[in-house]
Design a protein around this motif. Sequence first.
Motif, PDB file in Angstrom:
ATOM      1  N   VAL A 186       0.872  -1.184   0.000  1.00 35.80           N
ATOM      2  CA  VAL A 186       0.000   0.000   0.000  1.00 35.80           C
ATOM      3  C   VAL A 186       0.901   1.223   0.000  1.00 35.80           C
ATOM      4  CG1 VAL A 186      -1.828   1.241   1.217  1.00 35.80           C
ATOM      5  CG2 VAL A 186      -1.641  -1.222   1.468  1.00 35.80           C
ATOM      6  N   ASP A 187       0.526   2.250  -0.775  1.00 34.46           N
ATOM      7  CA  ASP A 187       1.425   3.414  -0.831  1.00 34.46           C
ATOM      8  C   ASP A 187       1.078   4.452   0.240  1.00 34.46           C
ATOM      9  OD1 ASP A 187      -0.797   4.754  -1.709  1.00 34.46           O
ATOM     10  OD2 ASP A 187       0.164   5.585  -3.488  1.00 34.46           O
ATOM     11  N   TRP A 188       1.818   5.561   0.215  1.00 35.92           N
ATOM     12  CA  TRP A 188       1.669   6.604   1.245  1.00 35.92           C
ATOM     13  C   TRP A 188       0.247   7.189   1.270  1.00 35.92           C
ATOM     14  CZ3 TRP A 188       0.480  11.846   1.265  1.00 35.92           C
ATOM     15  CH2 TRP A 188       0.810  12.545   2.431  1.00 35.92           C
ATOM     16  N   THR A 189      -0.368   7.284   0.096  1.00 33.93           N
ATOM     17  CA  THR A 189      -1.699   7.896   0.045  1.00 33.93           C
ATOM     18  C   THR A 189      -2.763   6.969   0.622  1.00 33.93           C
ATOM     19  OG1 THR A 189      -2.238   6.995  -2.139  1.00 33.93           O
ATOM     20  CG2 THR A 189      -1.091   9.125  -2.096  1.00 33.93           C
ATOM     21  N   GLY A 190      -2.474   5.658   0.621  1.00 36.60           N
ATOM     22  CA  GLY A 190      -3.490   4.685   1.031  1.00 36.60           C
ATOM     23  C   GLY A 190      -4.453   4.351  -0.093  1.00 36.60           C
ATOM     24  N   VAL A 191      -4.344   5.057  -1.213  1.00 36.21           N
ATOM     25  CA  VAL A 191      -5.266   4.856  -2.329  1.00 36.21           C
ATOM     26  C   VAL A 191      -4.811   3.697  -3.210  1.00 36.21           C
ATOM     27  CG1 VAL A 191      -6.200   5.911  -4.451  1.00 36.21           C
ATOM     28  CG2 VAL A 191      -5.987   7.262  -2.345  1.00 36.21           C
ATOM     29  N   HIS A 192      -3.498   3.590  -3.418  1.00 35.79           N
ATOM     30  CA  HIS A 192      -2.975   2.558  -4.322  1.00 35.79           C
ATOM     31  C   HIS A 192      -2.533   1.349  -3.496  1.00 35.79           C
ATOM     32  CE1 HIS A 192      -1.995   6.586  -6.079  1.00 35.79           C
ATOM     33  NE2 HIS A 192      -2.846   6.093  -6.954  1.00 35.79           N
ATOM     34  N   ALA A 193      -3.170   0.217  -3.759  1.00 34.19           N
ATOM     35  CA  ALA A 193      -2.861  -0.988  -2.991  1.00 34.19           C
ATOM     36  C   ALA A 193      -2.948  -2.189  -3.905  1.00 34.19           C
ATOM     37  CB  ALA A 193      -3.844  -1.140  -1.834  1.00 34.19           C
ATOM     38  N   GLY A 194      -2.107  -3.212  -3.634  1.00 26.99           N
ATOM     39  CA  GLY A 194      -2.154  -4.434  -4.438  1.00 26.99           C
ATOM     40  C   GLY A 194      -1.781  -5.624  -3.587  1.00 26.99           C
ATOM     41  N   ARG A 195      -1.402  -6.707  -4.274  1.00 23.38           N
ATOM     42  CA  ARG A 195      -0.995  -7.928  -3.571  1.00 23.38           C
ATOM     43  C   ARG A 195       0.295  -8.411  -4.213  1.00 23.38           C
ATOM     44  NH1 ARG A 195      -3.798 -12.556  -3.460  1.00 23.38           N
ATOM     45  NH2 ARG A 195      -4.506 -12.277  -5.608  1.00 23.38           N
ATOM     46  N   ALA A 196       1.187  -9.014  -3.420  1.00 29.75           N
ATOM     47  CA  ALA A 196       2.477  -9.458  -3.968  1.00 29.75           C
ATOM     48  C   ALA A 196       2.661 -10.953  -3.777  1.00 29.75           C
ATOM     49  CB  ALA A 196       3.620  -8.723  -3.270  1.00 29.75           C
ATOM     50  N   LEU A 197       3.335 -11.579  -4.744  1.00 28.49           N
ATOM     51  CA  LEU A 197       3.759 -12.973  -4.570  1.00 28.49           C
ATOM     52  C   LEU A 197       4.747 -13.025  -3.403  1.00 28.49           C
ATOM     53  CD1 LEU A 197       3.993 -15.906  -5.699  1.00 28.49           C
ATOM     54  CD2 LEU A 197       5.876 -15.076  -7.123  1.00 28.49           C
ATOM     55  N   ALA A 198       5.681 -12.083  -3.403  1.00 26.34           N
ATOM     56  CA  ALA A 198       6.659 -11.981  -2.308  1.00 26.34           C
ATOM     57  C   ALA A 198       7.253 -10.581  -2.319  1.00 26.34           C
ATOM     58  CB  ALA A 198       7.776 -13.000  -2.492  1.00 26.34           C
ATOM     59  N   VAL A 199       7.703 -10.151  -1.150  1.00 22.51           N
ATOM     60  CA  VAL A 199       8.540  -8.949  -1.058  1.00 22.51           C
ATOM     61  C   VAL A 199       9.951  -9.453  -0.806  1.00 22.51           C
ATOM     62  CG1 VAL A 199       9.049  -6.847   0.236  1.00 22.51           C
ATOM     63  CG2 VAL A 199       6.659  -7.542  -0.133  1.00 22.51           C
ATOM     64  N   VAL A 200      10.886  -9.079  -1.677  1.00 25.95           N
ATOM     65  CA  VAL A 200      12.260  -9.582  -1.586  1.00 25.95           C
ATOM     66  C   VAL A 200      13.179  -8.409  -1.275  1.00 25.95           C
ATOM     67  CG1 VAL A 200      14.078 -10.846  -2.788  1.00 25.95           C
ATOM     68  CG2 VAL A 200      11.680 -11.368  -3.255  1.00 25.95           C
ATOM     69  N   ARG A 201      14.074  -8.628  -0.301  1.00 23.09           N
ATOM     70  CA  ARG A 201      14.917  -7.525   0.180  1.00 23.09           C
ATOM     71  C   ARG A 201      16.393  -7.865   0.038  1.00 23.09           C
ATOM     72  NH1 ARG A 201      13.452  -4.367   4.453  1.00 23.09           N
ATOM     73  NH2 ARG A 201      15.034  -5.431   5.676  1.00 23.09           N
ATOM     74  N   PRO A 202      16.953  -7.718  -1.172  1.00 27.04           N
ATOM     75  CA  PRO A 202      18.381  -8.017  -1.354  1.00 27.04           C
ATOM     76  C   PRO A 202      19.255  -6.999  -0.615  1.00 27.04           C
ATOM     77  CG  PRO A 202      17.426  -7.096  -3.366  1.00 27.04           C
ATOM     78  CD  PRO A 202      16.298  -7.274  -2.401  1.00 27.04           C
ATOM     79  N   GLY A 203      20.505  -7.451  -0.300  1.00 31.34           N
ATOM     80  CA  GLY A 203      21.391  -6.577   0.460  1.00 31.34           C
ATOM     81  C   GLY A 203      22.581  -6.056  -0.325  1.00 31.34           C
ATOM     82  N   SER A 204      22.662  -6.417  -1.610  1.00 30.84           N
ATOM     83  CA  SER A 204      23.806  -5.961  -2.410  1.00 30.84           C
ATOM     84  C   SER A 204      23.415  -5.976  -3.884  1.00 30.84           C
ATOM     85  CB  SER A 204      24.995  -6.903  -2.206  1.00 30.84           C
ATOM     86  OG  SER A 204      24.688  -8.170  -2.773  1.00 30.84           O
ATOM     87  N   THR A 205      24.265  -5.344  -4.702  1.00 29.59           N
ATOM     88  CA  THR A 205      23.997  -5.331  -6.148  1.00 29.59           C
ATOM     89  C   THR A 205      24.007  -6.754  -6.705  1.00 29.59           C
ATOM     90  OG1 THR A 205      24.965  -3.139  -6.332  1.00 29.59           O
ATOM     91  CG2 THR A 205      24.828  -4.431  -8.364  1.00 29.59           C
ATOM     92  N   ASP A 206      24.947  -7.575  -6.228  1.00 25.26           N
ATOM     93  CA  ASP A 206      25.002  -8.968  -6.710  1.00 25.26           C
ATOM     94  C   ASP A 206      23.700  -9.696  -6.378  1.00 25.26           C
ATOM     95  OD1 ASP A 206      27.473  -8.582  -7.725  1.00 25.26           O
ATOM     96  OD2 ASP A 206      28.552  -9.586  -6.092  1.00 25.26           O
ATOM     97  N   GLU A 207      23.169  -9.447  -5.189  1.00 23.13           N
ATOM     98  CA  GLU A 207      21.912 -10.108  -4.827  1.00 23.13           C
ATOM     99  C   GLU A 207      20.752  -9.594  -5.678  1.00 23.13           C
ATOM    100  OE1 GLU A 207      22.963 -11.205  -0.159  1.00 23.13           O
ATOM    101  OE2 GLU A 207      21.097 -10.141  -0.589  1.00 23.13           O
ATOM    102  N   VAL A 208      20.735  -8.277  -5.948  1.00 23.04           N
ATOM    103  CA  VAL A 208      19.677  -7.741  -6.830  1.00 23.04           C
ATOM    104  C   VAL A 208      19.761  -8.439  -8.189  1.00 23.04           C
ATOM    105  CG1 VAL A 208      18.795  -5.706  -8.057  1.00 23.04           C
ATOM    106  CG2 VAL A 208      19.589  -5.475  -5.693  1.00 23.04           C
ATOM    107  N   ALA A 209      20.994  -8.565  -8.707  1.00 23.60           N
ATOM    108  CA  ALA A 209      21.172  -9.184 -10.023  1.00 23.60           C
ATOM    109  C   ALA A 209      20.674 -10.633 -10.017  1.00 23.60           C
ATOM    110  CB  ALA A 209      22.642  -9.123 -10.435  1.00 23.60           C
ATOM    111  N   ALA A 210      20.976 -11.352  -8.936  1.00 25.37           N
ATOM    112  CA  ALA A 210      20.540 -12.756  -8.863  1.00 25.37           C
ATOM    113  C   ALA A 210      19.017 -12.854  -8.756  1.00 25.37           C
ATOM    114  CB  ALA A 210      21.217 -13.434  -7.674  1.00 25.37           C
ATOM    115  N   VAL A 211      18.408 -11.945  -7.997  1.00 27.43           N
ATOM    116  CA  VAL A 211      16.935 -11.949  -7.866  1.00 27.43           C
ATOM    117  C   VAL A 211      16.291 -11.642  -9.221  1.00 27.43           C
ATOM    118  CG1 VAL A 211      14.972 -10.686  -6.866  1.00 27.43           C
ATOM    119  CG2 VAL A 211      16.918 -11.330  -5.415  1.00 27.43           C
TER     120      VAL A 211
END
Length: 474
Positions: free
Chosen positions: A29-54
């Motif tokens: 959900v965003d800051w306005t509360g107006v835009h909301a959706g659903r996610a398969l997953a929220v993924v939180r990589p910790g480095s550029t290499d991890e972003v690339a692998a994701v």
Amino acid sequence: MTDLLDHLRTVVGDDHVLTEPADQAAYVVDWTGVHAGRALAVVRPGSTDEVAAVVAACHRAGTAIVPQGGNTGLVGGGVPDAGGGQVVLSLGRMRTVRDVDPVAGTITVDAGVVLADVQAAAERVGRLFPMSLGSEGSCTIGGNLATNAGGTAVLRYGMTRELALGLEVVLPDGRVWDGLRGLRKDNTGYDLTQLFIGSEGTLGVITGAVLRLFPATPRHATAWVAVPDVAAAVALLGVAQEHAGAHLATFEIVNRQALDLVLAHLPGAVDPLEAPSEWYVLLELAGTGTDTGLDDALEAVLGEAVETDLATDAAIAGSPGQRAALWALREGISEAQKVEGATLKHDVTLPIARLADWVAAVGQTVAGLLPGVRPVTYGHVGDGNLHYNLSAPLVEGRSDDDALRSAAAGLSAAIYDAVAAGNGSISAEHGLGRTKAAAAAAYKSDVEVDLMRAVKQALDPGGLMNPGVLLPGA
Ligand code: FAD
Ligand code: 2HG
Ligand code: ZN
């Protein structure tokens, strides 16, 4: 999908693949509360290499990605759609300031560094990173770059794209483009840095950036000025430019309706002037430690403004506390309008010379479409950029949010038509996201939309990077 999620867990660790609704709540959900959706997953990589692998894993699985920074965007571009099949890729763990070079005037940061932390890192070496937004305590540099954010310092320093020298980007297939050279001069072909800036996560994931620093400006002269109308505010801008030159740092307009909401909803807010005015300008001059003439310049501006009836009154900040209080009246508007009730946001630019007539004409149009609607008009008038945000009519003292929602489509269409007729833009600084993608395409020429689609197709042929954002149906 289980295979993909298992693989993502091996890349970033179990704790950083969020699949439970309670864990995902802040990301969908965003800051306005107006835009909301659903996610398969929220993924939180910790480095550029991890972003690339994701990204590579999602590419192989054919799974769409929604990049997300601080989730302060106002157009629904950083939250997933309603389908529940997209991965939200949060840059929130990538918060390292990689390098600061005060002599070269550069700072190199991870994309997840919060804007206020970039400002603070610059200040520690006696420099200024000038970008300034009401959301600076939580928005990230990656989000700022992805939206080409504006804010209150654009008048003097330009939009985000003028503050960036290079980027590091993970491409939609997982390859990494390292463009962190940070050179001021580099004429070796297409400017890829500028291509990714403002692309709203539709061409790749920004993981790092080299940004420009400027001399620190610890001296300020700040005034809250009552002006009779928009035309007077625009004329006052000319007077301020004449007397203050390069020291003119801020020139923001606020209508009385906006101030009333701040006074009603922001604890401690006080009207700095005795008599009410229909319009105000927050005007600030800024200078380095050796610039001693700011107060005189401000007095010259205000003196001429009062003599020529461009201003009726002004409050000058006499201390850092008073300065902060004046700024709070301006920066508190988004929050105050949200507390008041439903808000229909419009972030428009027009040629500055047309602003006054535009505001008058559109005011009549929206009043005709929804009697009692309350235009909360404010923003970066020095850039020709107004936030023409509508609050609902009051019925027995309460915001009639249903009335605003029912009339919303007609109101926005009328406002955008007026913007197009005035040769303006329907998104000055917030971007298109999901909410304005279709409208923007409708006002652009076929040639322009074709070129944009060709760029998208070349970089993201699978259409997996933030689908539905910026380009409708892409
Ligand atoms: P998010 O909201 O997380 O994402 C915004 C967009 O960028 C999305 O499309 C997302 O997919 C994409 N994105 C985010 N990170 C990345 C990345 N690393 N790589 C690729 N794509 C990415 N905006 C202004 O321009 N001027 C203002 O004055 C201003 N004031 C604001 C005041 C308030 C109170 C609030 C709530 C918002 C304001 N904004 C303003 C809007 C918002 O803060 C900006 O758009 C900001 O740049 C978004 O940054 P973010 O990190 O929160 O991005
Ligand atoms: C501002 O200038 C921001 O305060 C936010 O761009 C505008 O909330 C808004 O509509
Ligand atoms: Zn703004």
